[in-house]
Write an enzyme that holds these catalytic residues in place. Structure first.
Site, PDB file in Angstrom:
ATOM      1  N   TYR A   6     -15.352   8.594  12.124  1.00  0.00           N
ATOM      2  CA  TYR A   6     -16.758   8.381  11.734  1.00  0.00           C
ATOM      3  C   TYR A   6     -17.530   9.706  11.747  1.00  0.00           C
ATOM      4  O   TYR A   6     -18.263  10.014  10.799  1.00  0.00           O
ATOM      5  CB  TYR A   6     -17.374   7.371  12.696  1.00  0.00           C
ATOM      6  CG  TYR A   6     -18.796   6.945  12.366  1.00  0.00           C
ATOM      7  CD1 TYR A   6     -19.050   6.053  11.321  1.00  0.00           C
ATOM      8  CD2 TYR A   6     -19.870   7.428  13.100  1.00  0.00           C
ATOM      9  CE1 TYR A   6     -20.348   5.654  11.036  1.00  0.00           C
ATOM     10  CE2 TYR A   6     -21.170   7.030  12.820  1.00  0.00           C
ATOM     11  CZ  TYR A   6     -21.404   6.147  11.785  1.00  0.00           C
ATOM     12  OH  TYR A   6     -22.690   5.754  11.493  1.00  0.00           O
ATOM     13  N   LYS A  15     -19.285  11.595   8.516  1.00  0.00           N
ATOM     14  CA  LYS A  15     -20.727  11.867   8.421  1.00  0.00           C
ATOM     15  C   LYS A  15     -20.996  13.364   8.328  1.00  0.00           C
ATOM     16  O   LYS A  15     -21.932  13.792   7.650  1.00  0.00           O
ATOM     17  CB  LYS A  15     -21.462  11.240   9.611  1.00  0.00           C
ATOM     18  CG  LYS A  15     -21.397   9.700   9.626  1.00  0.00           C
ATOM     19  CD  LYS A  15     -22.034   9.081   8.398  1.00  0.00           C
ATOM     20  CE  LYS A  15     -22.137   7.566   8.497  1.00  0.00           C
ATOM     21  NZ  LYS A  15     -22.809   6.948   7.338  1.00  0.00           N
TER      22      LYS A  15
HETATM   23  P1  NAP Z   1     -24.264  -2.630   8.715  1.00  0.00           P
HETATM   24  O1  NAP Z   1     -25.274  -3.541   9.350  1.00  0.00           O
HETATM   25  O2  NAP Z   1     -22.820  -2.775   9.077  1.00  0.00           O
HETATM   26  O3  NAP Z   1     -24.437  -2.724   7.127  1.00  0.00           O
HETATM   27  C1  NAP Z   1     -23.616  -1.984   6.272  1.00  0.00           C
HETATM   28  C2  NAP Z   1     -23.525  -2.717   4.961  1.00  0.00           C
HETATM   29  O4  NAP Z   1     -22.644  -1.984   4.093  1.00  0.00           O
HETATM   30  C3  NAP Z   1     -22.933  -4.128   5.137  1.00  0.00           C
HETATM   31  O5  NAP Z   1     -23.643  -5.054   4.374  1.00  0.00           O
HETATM   32  C4  NAP Z   1     -21.527  -3.941   4.602  1.00  0.00           C
HETATM   33  O6  NAP Z   1     -20.966  -5.116   4.068  1.00  0.00           O
HETATM   34  C5  NAP Z   1     -21.733  -2.904   3.521  1.00  0.00           C
HETATM   35  N1  NAP Z   1     -20.480  -2.263   3.135  1.00  0.00           N
HETATM   36  C6  NAP Z   1     -19.444  -1.925   3.937  1.00  0.00           C
HETATM   37  N2  NAP Z   1     -18.455  -1.400   3.222  1.00  0.00           N
HETATM   38  C7  NAP Z   1     -18.861  -1.419   1.922  1.00  0.00           C
HETATM   39  C8  NAP Z   1     -18.257  -1.026   0.706  1.00  0.00           C
HETATM   40  N3  NAP Z   1     -17.018  -0.512   0.656  1.00  0.00           N
HETATM   41  N4  NAP Z   1     -18.961  -1.178  -0.449  1.00  0.00           N
HETATM   42  C9  NAP Z   1     -20.199  -1.713  -0.419  1.00  0.00           C
HETATM   43  N5  NAP Z   1     -20.814  -2.109   0.699  1.00  0.00           N
HETATM   44  C10 NAP Z   1     -20.158  -1.960   1.866  1.00  0.00           C
HETATM   45  O7  NAP Z   1     -24.620  -1.082   9.016  1.00  0.00           O
HETATM   46  P2  NAP Z   1     -25.996  -0.410   9.506  1.00  0.00           P
HETATM   47  O8  NAP Z   1     -25.985  -0.368  10.995  1.00  0.00           O
HETATM   48  O9  NAP Z   1     -27.148  -1.016   8.786  1.00  0.00           O
HETATM   49  O10 NAP Z   1     -25.761   1.093   8.988  1.00  0.00           O
HETATM   50  C11 NAP Z   1     -26.130   1.515   7.684  1.00  0.00           C
HETATM   51  C12 NAP Z   1     -25.803   3.009   7.542  1.00  0.00           C
HETATM   52  O11 NAP Z   1     -26.465   3.729   8.589  1.00  0.00           O
HETATM   53  C13 NAP Z   1     -24.319   3.317   7.681  1.00  0.00           C
HETATM   54  O12 NAP Z   1     -23.966   4.358   6.806  1.00  0.00           O
HETATM   55  C14 NAP Z   1     -24.194   3.783   9.120  1.00  0.00           C
HETATM   56  O13 NAP Z   1     -23.095   4.626   9.301  1.00  0.00           O
HETATM   57  C15 NAP Z   1     -25.520   4.513   9.301  1.00  0.00           C
HETATM   58  N6  NAP Z   1     -25.939   4.629  10.704  1.00  0.00           N
HETATM   59  C16 NAP Z   1     -26.185   3.522  11.481  1.00  0.00           C
HETATM   60  C17 NAP Z   1     -26.599   3.670  12.794  1.00  0.00           C
HETATM   61  C18 NAP Z   1     -26.879   2.476  13.684  1.00  0.00           C
HETATM   62  O14 NAP Z   1     -27.189   2.668  14.879  1.00  0.00           O
HETATM   63  N7  NAP Z   1     -26.828   1.253  13.181  1.00  0.00           N
HETATM   64  C19 NAP Z   1     -26.750   4.946  13.331  1.00  0.00           C
HETATM   65  C20 NAP Z   1     -26.479   6.058  12.535  1.00  0.00           C
HETATM   66  C21 NAP Z   1     -26.091   5.880  11.206  1.00  0.00           C
HETATM   67  P3  NAP Z   1     -20.145  -6.140   5.027  1.00  0.00           P
HETATM   68  O15 NAP Z   1     -20.934  -6.313   6.265  1.00  0.00           O
HETATM   69  O16 NAP Z   1     -20.026  -7.362   4.228  1.00  0.00           O
HETATM   70  O17 NAP Z   1     -18.830  -5.475   5.285  1.00  0.00           O
END
Ligand code: NAP
Length: 245
Positions: free
Chosen positions: A153, A157
């Protein structure tokens, strides 16, 4: 602020991607909401409508070239252009280095890094012709500072930040800016499930003494999508409560 602008957001059906879609819609942007399944999309489209904007949902996998071309084609068919691309779709497959499986490395690099490359390549063909674009990549604080158990990861990033800078240099002459937002610890399904003590210990590492919200990230994305940030490109905007500076 974003009236008549068209935004493609990946991973839009839930979490941070959903908040970004709603925040852009609140500013008047039309939303092309992309996700690997259409689950939750009816609700998102209804919320976008309630905000006085319009949206379409596209089922697409950011790791499949044909899907990334389809999502841009659908945006052009529905709304005539693509002004904003938010590469938000991302996954984790955590594990200690010595036990990390090849497939866990490949899956994370493919979605988080190659996916952003494919979507950017598809969108930039339209943006180049328009001579306008705003590309925003959702990175992570751990891509800057590292994190045990997240080699795949963190590498994805950190790579995304390099991709941001390279694309920013290449696309600038076409009036396309490319920036990243690097969230810190954000309240999400994952962090909500942690025991209170663990959450408190994590929050203690953050100078602002709280986790971020999806809206904190969405607000930064809105800024990078508007004219207010027109002279900013190739940058990583940290939205982490000061935990890394
Ligand atoms: P999340 O709740 O898991 O949502 C991610 C979405 O992306 C889900 O709807 C997922 O679909 C979809 N997805 C996964 N693989 C995909 C693909 N191959 N093609 C199209 N869609 C896809 O994640 P989040 O926490 O909102 O995070 C969003 C972004 O912020 C990510 O890039 C993550 O790395 C970044 N981020 C998050 C955090 C945190 O604390 N949450 C911190 C730093 C960075 P499914 O669920 O159906 O698989």
């Amino acid at each position: 602020m974003l009236k008549d602008k068209v935004a493609v957001v990946t991973g839009a059906s839930r979490g941070i991607g959903k908040s970004i879609s709603l925040a852009l819609a609140r500013q008047g942007a039309k939303i092309v909401a992309v996700d690997i399944t259409l689950k939750g999309m009816d609700e998102l489209l209804a919320e976008i409508k309630a905000l006085g904007s319009e949206g379409v949902a596209v089922e697409g996998n950011v790791t499949v070239t044909a899907d990334t071309e389809k999502m841009i084609d659908e945006a052009v068919r529905a709304f005539g252009r693509v002004d904003i691309l938010v590469n938000n779709a991302g996954i984790t497959r955590d594990g200690l280095l010595i036990r990390m499986k090849d497939e866990d490395w490949d899956a994370v690099l493919t979605v988080n890094l190659k996916g952003a490359f494919l979507c950017t390549r598809a969108a930039s063909k339209v943006m180049t012709k328009q001579r306008f674009g705003r590309i925003i990549n959702i990175a992570s604080v751990v891509g800057q500072m590292g994190n045990a158990g997240q080699a795949n990861y963190c590498a994805s990033k950190a790579g995304l930040m390099g991709l941001t800078r390279s694309n920013a240099r290449e696309l600038a002459k076409r009036n396309i800016t490319v920036n990243a937002v690097a969230p810190g610890f954000i309240i999400s399904d994952m962090t909500e499930a942690l025991p209170e003590k663990v959450r408190q210990d994590m929050a203690a590492q953050i100078p602002l003494e709280r986790f971020g919200t999806a809206d904190d990230i969405a607000n930064a994305v809105v800024f990078l999508a508007t004219d207010a940030s027109g002279y900013i490109t190739g940058q990583v905007l940290a939205v982490n409560g000061g935990m890394y500076m």
